[in-house]
Every structure is written in structure tokens, then in C-alpha cells.
Design an enzyme around this catalytic site. Structure first.
Site, PDB file in Angstrom:
ATOM      1  N   GLY A 277       0.759  -1.247   0.000  1.00 18.15           N
ATOM      2  CA  GLY A 277       0.000   0.000   0.000  1.00 18.15           C
ATOM      3  C   GLY A 277       0.783   1.287   0.000  1.00 18.15           C
ATOM      4  O   GLY A 277       0.208   2.354  -0.206  1.00 18.15           O
ATOM      5  N   PRO A 320       4.564  -5.277  -0.822  1.00 22.45           N
ATOM      6  CA  PRO A 320       4.578  -4.078  -1.655  1.00 22.45           C
ATOM      7  C   PRO A 320       4.501  -4.424  -3.146  1.00 22.45           C
ATOM      8  O   PRO A 320       5.135  -5.374  -3.601  1.00 22.45           O
ATOM      9  CB  PRO A 320       5.933  -3.443  -1.326  1.00 22.45           C
ATOM     10  CG  PRO A 320       6.781  -4.577  -0.845  1.00 22.45           C
ATOM     11  CD  PRO A 320       5.857  -5.578  -0.209  1.00 22.45           C
ATOM     12  N   GLY A 321       3.713  -3.648  -3.858  1.00 21.23           N
ATOM     13  CA  GLY A 321       3.631  -3.813  -5.310  1.00 21.23           C
ATOM     14  C   GLY A 321       4.108  -2.534  -5.971  1.00 21.23           C
ATOM     15  O   GLY A 321       5.234  -2.415  -6.449  1.00 21.23           O
ATOM     16  N   ARG A 322       3.240  -1.499  -5.910  1.00 18.09           N
ATOM     17  CA  ARG A 322       3.522  -0.231  -6.566  1.00 18.09           C
ATOM     18  C   ARG A 322       4.885   0.345  -6.169  1.00 18.09           C
ATOM     19  O   ARG A 322       5.688   0.710  -7.023  1.00 18.09           O
ATOM     20  CB  ARG A 322       2.419   0.755  -6.176  1.00 18.09           C
ATOM     21  CG  ARG A 322       2.469   2.087  -6.907  1.00 18.09           C
ATOM     22  CD  ARG A 322       1.498   3.081  -6.265  1.00 18.09           C
ATOM     23  NE  ARG A 322       0.200   2.531  -5.997  1.00 18.09           N
ATOM     24  CZ  ARG A 322      -0.834   2.565  -6.836  1.00 18.09           C
ATOM     25  NH1 ARG A 322      -0.717   3.149  -8.008  1.00 18.09           N
ATOM     26  NH2 ARG A 322      -2.000   2.020  -6.508  1.00 18.09           N
ATOM     27  N   ARG A 359      -4.590   3.918 -16.191  1.00 18.52           N
ATOM     28  CA  ARG A 359      -4.777   4.525 -14.868  1.00 18.52           C
ATOM     29  C   ARG A 359      -5.422   5.916 -14.928  1.00 18.52           C
ATOM     30  O   ARG A 359      -6.310   6.220 -14.119  1.00 18.52           O
ATOM     31  CB  ARG A 359      -3.462   4.546 -14.082  1.00 18.52           C
ATOM     32  CG  ARG A 359      -2.905   3.132 -13.833  1.00 18.52           C
ATOM     33  CD  ARG A 359      -1.842   3.088 -12.761  1.00 18.52           C
ATOM     34  NE  ARG A 359      -2.376   3.362 -11.448  1.00 18.52           N
ATOM     35  CZ  ARG A 359      -2.279   4.508 -10.811  1.00 18.52           C
ATOM     36  NH1 ARG A 359      -1.626   5.526 -11.369  1.00 18.52           N
ATOM     37  NH2 ARG A 359      -2.809   4.672  -9.627  1.00 18.52           N
ATOM     38  N   TYR A 363      -8.737   5.897 -12.811  1.00 18.07           N
ATOM     39  CA  TYR A 363      -8.686   6.491 -11.462  1.00 18.07           C
ATOM     40  C   TYR A 363      -8.407   7.994 -11.485  1.00 18.07           C
ATOM     41  O   TYR A 363      -8.061   8.568 -10.455  1.00 18.07           O
ATOM     42  CB  TYR A 363      -7.571   5.840 -10.619  1.00 18.07           C
ATOM     43  CG  TYR A 363      -7.474   4.345 -10.700  1.00 18.07           C
ATOM     44  CD1 TYR A 363      -8.432   3.534 -10.103  1.00 18.07           C
ATOM     45  CD2 TYR A 363      -6.402   3.741 -11.351  1.00 18.07           C
ATOM     46  CE1 TYR A 363      -8.325   2.154 -10.162  1.00 18.07           C
ATOM     47  CE2 TYR A 363      -6.283   2.362 -11.413  1.00 18.07           C
ATOM     48  CZ  TYR A 363      -7.255   1.579 -10.820  1.00 18.07           C
ATOM     49  OH  TYR A 363      -7.136   0.220 -10.880  1.00 18.07           O
ATOM     50  N   CYS A 390     -10.091   5.541 -29.568  1.00 14.77           N
ATOM     51  CA  CYS A 390     -11.348   6.209 -29.912  1.00 14.77           C
ATOM     52  C   CYS A 390     -12.188   6.378 -28.667  1.00 14.77           C
ATOM     53  O   CYS A 390     -13.150   5.645 -28.441  1.00 14.77           O
ATOM     54  CB  CYS A 390     -12.097   5.398 -30.951  1.00 14.77           C
ATOM     55  SG  CYS A 390     -11.230   5.483 -32.500  1.00 14.77           S
ATOM     56  N   GLU A 391     -11.804   7.296 -27.847  1.00 16.96           N
ATOM     57  CA  GLU A 391     -12.461   7.509 -26.574  1.00 16.96           C
ATOM     58  C   GLU A 391     -12.037   8.900 -26.101  1.00 16.96           C
ATOM     59  O   GLU A 391     -10.841   9.154 -25.926  1.00 16.96           O
ATOM     60  CB  GLU A 391     -11.951   6.419 -25.616  1.00 16.96           C
ATOM     61  CG  GLU A 391     -12.541   6.448 -24.275  1.00 16.96           C
ATOM     62  CD  GLU A 391     -13.433   5.239 -23.972  1.00 16.96           C
ATOM     63  OE1 GLU A 391     -13.602   4.360 -24.843  1.00 16.96           O
ATOM     64  OE2 GLU A 391     -13.968   5.209 -22.884  1.00 16.96           O
TER      65      GLU A 391
HETATM   66  N1  LLP Z   1      -1.600  -7.027  -1.209  1.00  8.92           N
HETATM   67  C1  LLP Z   1      -2.894  -7.089  -1.559  1.00  8.92           C
HETATM   68  C2  LLP Z   1      -3.763  -8.082  -0.947  1.00  8.92           C
HETATM   69  C3  LLP Z   1      -3.404  -6.212  -2.522  1.00  8.92           C
HETATM   70  O1  LLP Z   1      -4.672  -6.281  -2.865  1.00  8.92           O
HETATM   71  C4  LLP Z   1      -2.533  -5.270  -3.123  1.00  8.92           C
HETATM   72  C5  LLP Z   1      -3.018  -4.355  -4.155  1.00  8.92           C
HETATM   73  C6  LLP Z   1      -1.188  -5.240  -2.721  1.00  8.92           C
HETATM   74  C7  LLP Z   1      -0.759  -6.132  -1.747  1.00  8.92           C
HETATM   75  C8  LLP Z   1      -0.186  -4.283  -3.294  1.00  8.92           C
HETATM   76  O2  LLP Z   1      -0.513  -2.972  -3.038  1.00  8.92           O
HETATM   77  P1  LLP Z   1       0.490  -1.797  -3.475  1.00  8.92           P
HETATM   78  O3  LLP Z   1       1.760  -1.962  -2.658  1.00  8.92           O
HETATM   79  O4  LLP Z   1       0.730  -1.959  -4.915  1.00  8.92           O
HETATM   80  O5  LLP Z   1      -0.242  -0.562  -3.153  1.00  8.92           O
HETATM   81  N2  LLP Z   1      -4.769  -1.023 -10.078  1.00  8.92           N
HETATM   82  C9  LLP Z   1      -4.713  -0.062  -8.994  1.00  8.92           C
HETATM   83  C10 LLP Z   1      -4.105  -0.649  -7.755  1.00  8.92           C
HETATM   84  C11 LLP Z   1      -4.835  -1.875  -7.241  1.00  8.92           C
HETATM   85  C12 LLP Z   1      -4.198  -2.442  -6.027  1.00  8.92           C
HETATM   86  C13 LLP Z   1      -4.779  -3.771  -5.731  1.00  8.92           C
HETATM   87  N3  LLP Z   1      -4.207  -4.421  -4.608  1.00  8.92           N
HETATM   88  C14 LLP Z   1      -3.927   1.172  -9.466  1.00  8.92           C
HETATM   89  O6  LLP Z   1      -3.494   1.194 -10.604  1.00  8.92           O
HETATM   90  O7  LLP Z   1      -3.761   2.121  -8.713  1.00  8.92           O
END
Ligand code: LLP
Length: 466
Positions: A277, A320-322, A359, A363, A390-391
Site C-alpha cells: 500500500g 509491496p507492489g507499486r 490509470r 482512477y 477512440c475515446e
Molecule cells: N496485497 C494485496 C492483498 C493487494 O490487494 C494489493 C493491491 C497489494 C498487496 C499491493 O498494493 P500496493 O503496494 O501496490 O499498493 N490497479 C490499482 C491498484 C490496485 C491495487 C490492488 N491491490 C492502481 O493502478 O492504482
């Protein structure tokens, strides 16, 4: 006429250079302006990369990605005295090169589908990781896992983060049929609010994910009665692109309460998973905490919550993802035509848009851009960057200050590593871009550009139409 006191894109890159945490930077750590006044990433001139690999193009900087991974790991070593494991939320960008790089940094994987699990297993196998190297480091998530996905996870000794009762019942059947045990974590909905877009907020009571707190006693009792299901931990994730530290602090207490309840009931819990997050800087006005500050908050909160409840420190898992991958990547586009509407707006079109970066339209996300071949030119116009779909809503950036752009210029949008490729589509049958990895002046193709043939590969014509 100069529009800002920042006369060059170079200054724009250096604006966030004092930050050492990749998620606080606007551009990859290796971004600089070379002698030709062009943007360089990973020692490669971006305009040359486009000449070689085409446009539009995702450009992933290996150093930035590795730095994020190592900052996460070393911060946990510094601030958490128990065991810890960082697992990458693959949904941000799942491809074999990213998996391979992160695995070599000691990172594990959170996967949310059979496809992400397959990609991860394949990448690990092809990169020469042994089953011992990855043992216990892959976790399957998802609020509606299919039987096939659960079986793939059980067969490959993945841990499963269970989301609902049906899944528990399916797992009970699968483990009995296979006579194989599985380790699970229970995902709970902690009821914690945070300030982010409602589509990416997951921890509040009204969420499709996880068990709400009132269900947990029954869930624990159900699991206790299963021979082949070991509940080894508790999980929660509160949302994404979060700049506040407080919700993550509060999460420590909620998780520790339920961890204690599970222990008191005799479940063999040892892991506590705080999700991901942490936000990133997309534009100058964003101000996220650093990776280290986030880890420190999470570690201190969990340590304190466990001490207060007399619990031994659990293994602390984070996802962590993002913040792991976003800043490592930029997207390069070629500028096409422009449409000038006097006193209203000037649209500058590029050869990509919502299919490679959904995105902004999904969003209303904001992005920053520079012109890679005009890095020292003055910013003299305010334009809106339009995608080619086309949007009407296919706008990448509204009202951005740029140097005077011309057809053929290379526009670079920064921080496109997370949820860009992974959410890309073929809308308008536009082929998905290639992705390359850059490091120390070397560029390698990591995802091939789709061809027209790729676009019709899955199409079939019933014989009566052929
Ligand atoms: N763990 C779980 C259970 C999650 O659902 C997520 C993200 C993460 C970890 C990783 O979160 P991060 O560190 O990336 O914030 N498509 C959207 C974001 C969707 C996030 C979904 N879950 C965007 O482009 O902003």
C-alpha cells in the site's frame, strides 16, 4: 514566454534527486541528461532506444528496481528484530524478468491468479532457482480462486491466503483428495479507513475481500477441525497509493488481536502479513513517506502490539507492489499531430494511451512527462497529451507544461512500472508495447511487442463463415 521557473526538463528530473527512496523520486535513479541533451536511463539514450525497439515502449531500469527491493529488505533487518519476508505483489507487474530480478534480491511473491503463479514458477525455473530457494515464499491470493488455481498452488507447495468460507471448503476437499496438507493465512477485513481512491481501498468494512471480523471465531473453529489445513497466519491489506502512515500503524494492533485469538484457540500461527500500500510520487505535489519510514512504522507497530499482548514476535510478511516497481519504469511515446482549439486547449497526440496506461481514465491518476530529445529546452507551452484510442477520455496528462513539441519528438511519461503493463489491454486492437530492461548502458528486450498476428491468434472462424 517561459511558463515556469523550471526552464528545463533537466531541472525537473533533479527536483526529486535528493530522495534516496525510489518511491519518492519522479524518475528512475539512473535518469540523467546526456551530452546530446537527451534523456538517459540505465546508461541508455532514450531516443536511441526508441529507434532500436520502436514506440511506444516501456523502459525498466534494473538499478531502481533492485534498489527498492534492497531498501525494503534492509529496513526490515534494521527495524524488526523477528524474522521477516518481503513478498512482491505481482499484480503490479508480473513478467519473467521482474520475477527473476526480485527473486535474486531475496524477495518472495504474492500472486493472485493461476496466470501470475504460472509466470512466477516459470521465471524461477528458467532463472535456475531451486525449490529450496523459493520454499514458503509464494503466496496465492484472490477472492474467488478456482479449483484449478487452488490445486496448482497446493501442488507447488504455495501458501494460500484464504478469503472466504467457500475457499476453505474447497481446500478441505482438495487436501483430502490429494492427501496433502496446505499452509494458509486468513485474510481479514480490518475496518481501517485510509485516504485513497475508493476503487483501491480494501480495508474498510464494505469490501469484497476477506473475512469481516464478526466471522472469524467460526472460521477459526472450522479450520481447527481440518486435519490437512494448517492456519499459519493472519493477513490484512488496507489499500493502495497511501501516503499516511497511521492506518498502517493501527493495522498492527488489529492483526495482533486476531493473531492472539488464533493462538489461544490452538491454531499454529507464526506469520503476520500487513499487505502493501505504500504510495509513490507520480507528480511533484505527491509526498509519500520513504520505504524505510513505512517499514519502520509497520515494524514498530507490530512489535509494540505483540509486546503489549505478551506475544512472541511473529514472522512479519509485507506485500509491496507499486512502491517496488513503479518508479523503475518510464514509457516512451512518439508525438504525432496536434489539435489547437483557440482559447480552449491544445491536444498533442501520442502513439499509445489508455491501452498501455489505463490509470488516468480509470482512477483520474496524474502523471508527469518530459520530452526526451528536448531536455534542456525551455518550457514554453501548456498542452494536453491525448492517447490514440477512440475515446474522448483517453487523455494521458491534462495541462502539462512542455517545450514546444513537434511530430516525432519522444515524450516520456514517468513512474509507469506499476499497474500499467499489468492492466494493459488491446482496446481498439492496438498491440501492446514492448518492454526493455536497461542497465549500465545495455538494453535487453524482456517483453516482445505484440504483432497484428498476435492480435488475431485467439480468433476462430466457424467453418460456415470461412
Ligand atoms: N496485497 C494485496 C492483498 C493487494 O490487494 C494489493 C493491491 C497489494 C498487496 C499491493 O498494493 P500496493 O503496494 O501496490 O499498493 N490497479 C490499482 C491498484 C490496485 C491495487 C490492488 N491491490 C492502481 O493502478 O492504482
Amino acid at each position: 514566454m517561459l511558463l515556469t521557473d523550471k526552464t528545463t526538463a533537466e531541472k525537473f528530473i533533479t527536483a526529486s534527486e535528493s530522495y534516496t527512496s525510489p518511491n519518492q523520486r519522479l524518475f528512475p535513479l539512473t535518469a540523467k541528461v546526456n551530452e546530446q541533451n537527451n534523456l538517459e536511463i540505465g546508461g541508455c539514450d532514450v531516443t536511441k532506444l526508441v529507434e532500436q525497439f520502436g514506440s511506444s515502449l516501456y523502459i525498466l531500469d534494473e538499478k531502481t528496481l533492485r534498489t527498492s527491493a534492497s531498501q525494503y529488505r534492509s529496513a526490515f533487518e534494521e527495524y524488526y528484530s523477528g524474522e521477516s519476508q518481503v513478498i512482491y505483489a505481482s499484480k503490479a507487474w508480473s513478467c519473467m524478468a521482474v520475477v527473476s530480478i526480485l527473486a535474486s534480491e531475496g524477495i518472495g511473491f504474492d500472486v493472485v491468479s493461476g496466470g501470475e503463479l504460472y509466470t512466477t514458477l516459470k521465471a524461477l525455473e528458467m532463472s535456475g532457482f531451486s525449490s529450496e530457494d523459493i520454499e514458503g515464499k509464494i503466496y496465492l491470493h484472490g477472492n474467488n480462486k478456482s479449483i484449478e488455481e487452488l490445486e496448482l498452488a497446493v501442488d507447488n507447495d504455495c501458501k494460500i491466503i484464504v478469503d472466504n468460507q467457500l475457499e476453505l471448503e474447497n481446500l478441505a476437499k482438495i487436501t483430502t483428495e490429494k492427501q496433502k496438507s496446505v499452509s494458509i493465512l486468513i485474510r481479514l477485513t480490518p475496518g481501517i479507513e485510509c485516504h485513497t481512491h475508493e476503487y483501491i481501498r480494501t480495508g474498510s468494512v464494505d469490501s469484497k475481500f476477506g473475512f469481516n471480523l464478526h466471522e472469524l471465531d467460526d472460521v477459526f473453529n472450522f479450520i481447527k477441525a481440518q486435519n490437512l489445513i494448517d492456519c499459519i497466519g493472519i493477513h490484512a491489506h488496507i489499500g493502495s497509493q497511501i501516503f499516511e502512515l497511521e492506518p498502517h500503524h493501527d493495522l498492527g494492533g488489529v492483526l495482533a488481536d486476531w493473531f492472539k485469538k488464533a493462538l489461544d484457540l490452538g491454531l499454529p500461527v507464526t506469520e503476520l502479513n500487513v499487505g502493501g500500500g505504500l504510495g509513490i510520487r507520480y507528480t511533484e505535489s505527491d509526498d509519500p513517506p520513504s520505504i524505510t519510514e513505512w517499514v519502520k512504522t509497520v515494524s514498530t507497530a507490530v512489535t509494540k502490539a505483540c509486546e503489549d499482548r505478551g506475544l512472541a514476535l511473529p514472522k512479519l510478511i509485507s506485500e509491496p507492489g507499486r512502491s517496488m516497481v513503479a518508479t523503475s519504469c518510464i514509457t516512451a511515446y512518439t508525438v504525432g499531430g496536434r489539435k489547437i482549439i483557440p482559447d480552449v486547449r491544445t491536444y498533442v497526440s501520442v502513439d499509445g494511451g489508455m491501452s498501455d496506461n489505463p490509470r488516468p481514465i480509470t482512477y483520474q491518476s496524474l502523471y508527469q512527462a518530459v520530452v526526451a530529445n528536448k531536455m534542456t529546452a525551455e518550457f514554453t507551452e501548456t498542452v494536453t497529451i491525448a492517447g490514440k484510442h477512440c475515446e474522448s477520455g483517453d487523455i494521458l496528462i491534462k495541462n502539462i507544461d512542455l517545450p514546444q513539441t513537434e511530430t516525432g519528438d519522444i515524450l516520456v511519461v514517468s513512474a509507469t512500472g506499476a499497474y500499467n503493463y499489468s492492466m494493459a489491454s488491446n482496446y481498439n486492437r492496438i498491440a501492446r508495447p514492448a518492454a526493455i530492461l536497461v542497465n549500465d548502458g545495455e538494453a535487453s528486450l524482456i517483453i516482445r511487442r505484440e504483432s497484428y498476428q498476435d492480435l488475431v491468434r485467439q480468433d476462430l472462424l466457424p467453418s460456415r463463415l470461412g
